[in-house]
Design a protein around this motif. Structure first.
Motif, PDB file in Angstrom:
ATOM      1  N   CYS A 268       0.864  -1.175   0.000  1.00 38.27           N
ATOM      2  CA  CYS A 268       0.000   0.000   0.000  1.00 38.27           C
ATOM      3  C   CYS A 268       0.904   1.229   0.000  1.00 38.27           C
ATOM      4  CB  CYS A 268      -0.883   0.034   1.244  1.00 38.27           C
ATOM      5  SG  CYS A 268      -1.994  -1.388   1.327  1.00 38.27           S
ATOM      6  N   MET A 270       0.280   3.848   1.775  1.00 39.76           N
ATOM      7  CA  MET A 270       0.311   4.225   3.186  1.00 39.76           C
ATOM      8  C   MET A 270      -0.262   3.037   3.953  1.00 39.76           C
ATOM      9  SD  MET A 270      -1.743   5.199   5.873  1.00 39.76           S
ATOM     10  CE  MET A 270      -3.250   6.051   5.446  1.00 39.76           C
ATOM     11  N   TYR A 271       0.293   2.753   5.137  1.00 40.36           N
ATOM     12  CA  TYR A 271      -0.217   1.627   5.912  1.00 40.36           C
ATOM     13  C   TYR A 271      -1.128   2.106   7.027  1.00 40.36           C
ATOM     14  CZ  TYR A 271       2.779  -1.083   3.017  1.00 40.36           C
ATOM     15  OH  TYR A 271       3.339  -1.652   1.904  1.00 40.36           O
ATOM     16  N   CYS A 272      -2.358   1.612   7.040  1.00 39.79           N
ATOM     17  CA  CYS A 272      -3.369   2.070   7.993  1.00 39.79           C
ATOM     18  C   CYS A 272      -3.202   1.357   9.330  1.00 39.79           C
ATOM     19  CB  CYS A 272      -4.768   1.792   7.462  1.00 39.79           C
ATOM     20  SG  CYS A 272      -5.042   2.444   5.812  1.00 39.79           S
ATOM     21  N   CYS A 275      -5.767  -1.537   9.778  1.00 35.03           N
ATOM     22  CA  CYS A 275      -5.903  -2.460   8.640  1.00 35.03           C
ATOM     23  C   CYS A 275      -6.335  -3.854   9.100  1.00 35.03           C
ATOM     24  CB  CYS A 275      -4.587  -2.563   7.878  1.00 35.03           C
ATOM     25  SG  CYS A 275      -4.692  -3.723   6.502  1.00 35.03           S
ATOM     26  N   ILE A 281      -0.293  -7.463   5.582  1.00 36.58           N
ATOM     27  CA  ILE A 281       0.006  -6.300   4.757  1.00 36.58           C
ATOM     28  C   ILE A 281       1.213  -5.567   5.309  1.00 36.58           C
ATOM     29  CG2 ILE A 281      -0.888  -4.016   4.080  1.00 36.58           C
ATOM     30  CD1 ILE A 281      -2.198  -6.349   2.617  1.00 36.58           C
ATOM     31  N   GLY A 314      -3.769  -5.387   0.236  1.00 39.00           N
ATOM     32  CA  GLY A 314      -3.057  -4.240  -0.283  1.00 39.00           C
ATOM     33  C   GLY A 314      -3.911  -3.327  -1.172  1.00 39.00           C
ATOM     34  N   ARG A 345      -6.837   2.786  -2.097  1.00 41.44           N
ATOM     35  CA  ARG A 345      -6.917   3.982  -1.256  1.00 41.44           C
ATOM     36  C   ARG A 345      -5.981   5.055  -1.811  1.00 41.44           C
ATOM     37  NH1 ARG A 345      -8.313   5.947   3.603  1.00 41.44           N
ATOM     38  NH2 ARG A 345      -7.094   5.826   5.498  1.00 41.44           N
ATOM     39  N   GLN A 376     -11.348   3.736   0.158  1.00 42.76           N
ATOM     40  CA  GLN A 376     -11.598   3.832   1.595  1.00 42.76           C
ATOM     41  C   GLN A 376     -11.281   5.254   2.063  1.00 42.76           C
ATOM     42  OE1 GLN A 376      -9.667   2.643   5.763  1.00 42.76           O
ATOM     43  NE2 GLN A 376      -9.328   1.082   4.235  1.00 42.76           N
TER      44      GLN A 376
HETATM   45  S1  SF4 Z   1      -6.667  -0.800   5.105  1.00 46.53           S
HETATM   46 FE1  SF4 Z   1      -6.332  -1.064   2.915  1.00 46.53          FE
HETATM   47  S2  SF4 Z   1      -5.056   0.684   2.296  1.00 46.53           S
HETATM   48 FE2  SF4 Z   1      -4.938   0.519   4.525  1.00 46.53          FE
HETATM   49  S3  SF4 Z   1      -3.132  -0.728   4.893  1.00 46.53           S
HETATM   50 FE3  SF4 Z   1      -4.862  -2.122   4.853  1.00 46.53          FE
HETATM   51  S4  SF4 Z   1      -4.969  -2.847   2.748  1.00 46.53           S
HETATM   52 FE4  SF4 Z   1      -3.670  -1.022   2.767  1.00 46.53          FE
END
Ligand code: SF4
Ligand code: PLP
Length: 530
Positions: A268, A270-272, A275, A281, A314, A345, A376
């Protein structure tokens, strides 16, 4: 003006009950504790009456009656202005004849306007608070641009770097020290971040970092992207992600017969911090081989029940254009695949990625079978003019863009914040699709969880107050998506249901379809075939 008052039964039959009641009330004898009429009021009524008679407009008639009705409450009657029952009766009739839909004066004044006023009162609080409590990135754009300039300088990025996806990724912020040089953080917080990111990966694009409002303690952008101590403190026994138990083939997750997902990357932009796939991920960037994709595609090819494929990760837009093109072409070559989705995202975290080549690829595949882009967005602050523009460009090339938000404490867990989010994304070419109650499976984000009922209240409060197609469905993920809507059926008695209006809790009776009529096979054209 006629001097003789006429009673309501002289009024033409064309007037409805609401209007007759109104006229009857206005022509009833003056009240006891009548207030005196000032010359100013006399003048206003006289002018309104002249206007109402002369113009072919409904507004002066409505205003005149509205004033007369208010005056009546103070004991003043129409006689005091030299008006007769016949005079006002004629105006009421004129109103109805002028209106294209023959709306009656009484209906509009005594029914429709109060209903509209009640409806307006339901959004007053929201309108007063939305821009201070939940500012969008469009409203904060000035500040975001200033943040951006400061960050760019600090990181030594050229303008070209900033506006290119490669530049954004190359300059990603992944250490506590670097982060602390860009935004003000308490020393203790920096230490904690430094510790947490040994376990949970942090990566912010410089662009996403610029959305952070430095003066906010729990800024919603920070909460989503910067791991905090709770993530390790909470750590208990992780309930294995549902996805892992639902992978019938390499890269595939499947819960449902007609739709499945290809986890096409674990990367990704950016890493949320919230998540759902946090276990898989972002641990280590990993490119997948064509063989791996090939096995996933074979599974789909051999499964004729599947009609909808969701390319996710991802983040699907992390993949190079050539791979996206190839996967879409492969899917388009399978007869039973009728619709496709791409989960990303990136229009929020690195909107510079949306280049013309990608848009052409999307359009070409969309021309064969519909593509939906699923994104998202969790707070209005994430929508800037740049991401709005990315969505505008995408939405021209695909069937539709949908949003899946996660309900998160401090980020979007109030009516004002969630309404603002839904309205802002709706205005940015994106349709709210789902709101997920934050999963119970991952102890890492227990601190973000919001009670089920809070979410139900937020989602239900939208009905009747914001556009229907800006209202998402509220979902729990527990081995598939389970809808959490409140039941608006209060009770049933015989064939009558009692329903509740979610916007004001008013209850209405709703007669059900007659089961005998429903059970009749012989209807419409069938009855002629005998
Ligand atoms: S929620 Fe979605 S965009 Fe955010 S880190 Fe996880 S997979 Fe990636
Ligand atoms: C969310 C999801 C889908 C798609 O569900 P919809 O309700 O159609 O949006 C399909 N497969 C998996 C594994 C999912 O997690």
């Amino acid at each position: 003006m006629a001097t003789q008052s006429k009673s309501d039964h002289d009024c033409p039959n064309a007037l409805d009950k609401y209007t007759l009641d109104l006229i009857s009330s206005l022509t009833s004898p003056a009240g006891k504790n009548k207030q005196s009429v000032t010359p100013e009021v006399r003048k206003v009524i006289s002018e309104l009456y002249q206007l109402a008679c002369k113009k072919n407009l409904t507004t002066p008639i409505l205003e005149l009656f509205d004033r007369l009705l208010t005056l009546k409450e103070t004991g003043v009657s129409i006689d005091d202005f030299g008006l007769s029952g016949a005079d006002i009766c004629n105006l009421a009739l004129k109103h109805q004849q002028l209106d294209e839909h023959m709306v009656s004066l009484g209906g509009r004044l005594t029914q429709a306007l109060p209903i509209a006023a009640e409806a307006n009162s339901r959004v007053e609080d929201y309108l007063a608070r939305k821009d201070t409590e939940a500012p969008s990135g469009i409203e904060l754009w000035q500040k975001i641009q200033e943040n951006g300039k400061r960050i760019r300088k600090k990181l030594g990025m050229s303008e070209d770097d900033w506006f290119s996806y490669k530049g954004q990724i190359r300059n990603c912020i992944n250490s506590a020290e670097e982060l602390a040089s860009l935004i003000d953080l308490p020393v203790e917080a920096v230490k904690s971040i430094d510790n947490v990111i040994k376990t949970f990966r942090m990566r912010l694009t410089p662009y996403y970092t610029s959305l952070i409002m430095p003066t906010e303690i729990n800024d919603p952008i920070m909460l989503q992207s910067i791991p905090t101590g709770e993530m390790v403190d909470n750590a208990g026994i992780e309930i294995p992600p549902v996805a892992a138990d639902h992978s019938p083939a390499r890269l595939i997750d499947q819960f449902y017969p007609r739709v499945l997902t290809i986890k096409a990357t674990n990367m990704c932009a950016m890493y949320c911090t919230h998540c759902l796939r946090i276990a898989h991920i972002g641990k280590k960037d990993h490119s997948y081989s064509r063989e791996a994709y090939g096995e996933a595609l074979d599974y789909i090819r051999n499964n004729e029940r599947v009609r909808d494929v969701l390319i996710t990760g991802g983040d699907a837009f992390v993949l190079p254009n050539s791979i996206i093109k190839w996967i879409l072409e492969e899917l388009d070559s399978i007869d039973h695949i009728k619709v496709k989705r791409l989960g990303t995202r990136i229009p929020i975290t690195a909107p510079m990625r949306i280049d013309d080549e990608l848009l052409d690829i999307l359009e070409e595949s969309n021309d064969k079978n519909p593509i939906r882009v699923v994104t998202q967005i969790n707070t209005a602050q994430e929508i800037t003019p740049v991401s709005r523009d990315a969505f505008r460009r995408i939405s021209k090339r695909v069937f539709t863009v949908l949003n899946q938000a996660v309900l998160l404490k401090g980020i979007n867990d109030t009516r004002v914040k969630m309404w603002k989010l839904c309205e802002t994304i709706h205005e940015s070419y994106v349709r709210p699709y789902y709101i997920f109650n934050c999963s119970y499976r991952n102890p890492q984000f227990t601190h973000f969880r919001v009670p089920l009922e809070v979410g139900r209240d937020i989602v239900e409060s939208m009905y009747g107050n914001i556009s229907g197609d800006a209202i998402p469905r509220y979902i729990a993920t527990a081995g598939g998506k389970i809808p959490l809507h409140r039941d608006n059926v209060v009770s049933s008695k015989g064939e009558d249901y009692l329903l509740r209006k979610p916007w004001n809790n008013e209850e209405v009776t709703y007669p059900d379809a007659d089961p005998d009529i429903y059970g009749k096979e012989d209807f419409a054209f069938r009855k002629y075939t005998k």
